[in-house]
Enzyme design. Structure first.
Site, PDB file in Angstrom:
ATOM      1  N   ASP A 241       0.816  -1.203   0.000  1.00 39.54           N
ATOM      2  CA  ASP A 241       0.000   0.000   0.000  1.00 39.54           C
ATOM      3  C   ASP A 241       0.855   1.261   0.000  1.00 39.54           C
ATOM      4  O   ASP A 241       2.071   1.217   0.214  1.00 39.54           O
ATOM      5  CB  ASP A 241      -0.908   0.016   1.241  1.00 39.54           C
ATOM      6  CG  ASP A 241      -1.884  -1.141   1.248  1.00 39.54           C
ATOM      7  OD1 ASP A 241      -2.407  -1.473   0.177  1.00 39.54           O
ATOM      8  OD2 ASP A 241      -2.124  -1.704   2.329  1.00 39.54           O
TER       9      ASP A 241
ATOM     10  N   TYR B 223       7.355 -10.119   6.757  1.00 37.81           N
ATOM     11  CA  TYR B 223       7.089  -8.702   6.972  1.00 37.81           C
ATOM     12  C   TYR B 223       7.530  -8.319   8.380  1.00 37.81           C
ATOM     13  O   TYR B 223       7.430  -9.121   9.320  1.00 37.81           O
ATOM     14  CB  TYR B 223       5.592  -8.398   6.841  1.00 37.81           C
ATOM     15  CG  TYR B 223       5.070  -8.378   5.427  1.00 37.81           C
ATOM     16  CD1 TYR B 223       5.053  -7.200   4.681  1.00 37.81           C
ATOM     17  CD2 TYR B 223       4.571  -9.537   4.832  1.00 37.81           C
ATOM     18  CE1 TYR B 223       4.557  -7.174   3.386  1.00 37.81           C
ATOM     19  CE2 TYR B 223       4.070  -9.523   3.541  1.00 37.81           C
ATOM     20  CZ  TYR B 223       4.068  -8.335   2.825  1.00 37.81           C
ATOM     21  OH  TYR B 223       3.578  -8.319   1.546  1.00 37.81           O
TER      22      TYR B 223
END
Length: 300
Positions: free
Chosen positions: A54, A121
């Site tokens: 994003d 992540y």
């Protein structure tokens, strides 16, 4: 002669409106890299990424692949070496917050997304009872204290293959399988970044680390956000556990903001397994879409 290159690259996502190119000509990671590659090869190319992050999200070990065809000055096809490709594209990316760390030529059945084995992540958060002018674009700066032990205890709820329907963004594609296998989810306290290192009495720094075969859109940010709610006392361990049992969210929680999230690493199996993995992934996607279509027909 078409050549496929695998790229390992990093980017600071602050100045980009996400990874994926759209039809509005916004500045994204994908569109910026495609423009640089076209400037080098002389032909438009599409890059395929391991993840579509994003706006504001960063990456230290993202992976993508691209097919290019390069002509020499006489118009004949020219074979490009990985070193030439990397250096030339990085030169065209000069001034951008994107850099290719490594490049290698790969066979046509390598796919940055569908032949990957796992993705890691990391999410960085700083909390405290004071405000700071620093780290706002690289961390979630939370002006309150959190119960570290309660958050750490709840991380185990995310590990395993589970239905993460309640941990994805509202615009997630319906044909995406919500069952994801999370292999690791850890929460550790880390040293403060150097901008705040002289103020240990005011701040604490946390790092969330998660590894899985794949993730839904916004899933990592939703998991971090739910843990922070536990740390604040607004969500209990049992309430978080219930979110895996109900199709609709029983308790609202915030999505952690994007700037603290980093795509850290993408792992791939040995090269001899790439073709079989790519083929299996293709078959699974087709089967899931057929099952989803049948399920929707049955509801009519």
């Amino acid at each position: 002669m078409m050549q496929r290159f695998k790229m390992i690259y990093s980017y600071r996502g602050t100045s980009y409106l996400g990874w994926q190119r759209d039809n509005v000509q916004k500045k994204t990671i994908q569109s910026t890299m495609e423009s640089a590659i076209q400037n080098f090869s002389g032909h438009p190319s599409i890059i395929f990424g391991s993840s579509r992050t994003d706006s504001g999200v960063h990456a230290l070990g993202a992976v993508a692949h691209v097919d290019i065809r390069k002509l020499d000055k006489s118009g004949k096809e020219k074979k490009v070496s990985p070193i030439e490709f990397k250096r030339a594209v990085n030169a065209y990316l000069s001034g951008e917050d994107i850099i290719i760390q490594d490049a290698e030529e790969v066979p046509s059945y390598f796919h940055a997304r569908f032949t990957s084995k796992s993705k890691t992540y990391k999410y960085r958060l700083i909390c405290g009872n004071q405000k700071s002018l620093f780290c706002h674009d690289t961390h979630w700066m939370l002006n309150r204290e959190l119960d570290f032990n309660s958050m750490q205890e709840a991380t185990k709820l995310f590990v395993g293959k589970k239905d993460f329907s309640n941990f994805r963004g509202p615009l997630e594609e319906k044909e995406v399988d919500p069952f994801k296998n999370i292999q690791q989810f850890d929460l550790i306290e880390t040293e403060l970044p150097f901008e705040l290192a002289n103020r240990p009495q005011d701040f604490r720094s946390f790092e969330f680390i998660t590894k899985g075969e794949g993730f839904l859109k916004h899933q990592v940010r939703a998991m971090v956000g739910s843990l922070v709610r536990i740390g604040e006392g607004g969500l209990s361990f049992n309430e978080l556990s219930d979110l895996f049992q109900h199709k609709k969210r029983g308790h609202e929680y915030r999505f952690a903001p994007p700037q603290g999230l980093y795509l850290w690493n993408v792992e791939y199996p040995p090269k001899e397994e790439w073709y079989d993995l790519w083929k299996k992934s293709s078959e699974q996607r087709v089967a899931f879409r057929k099952a989803k279509s049948k399920e929707e027909d049955d509801l009519d």
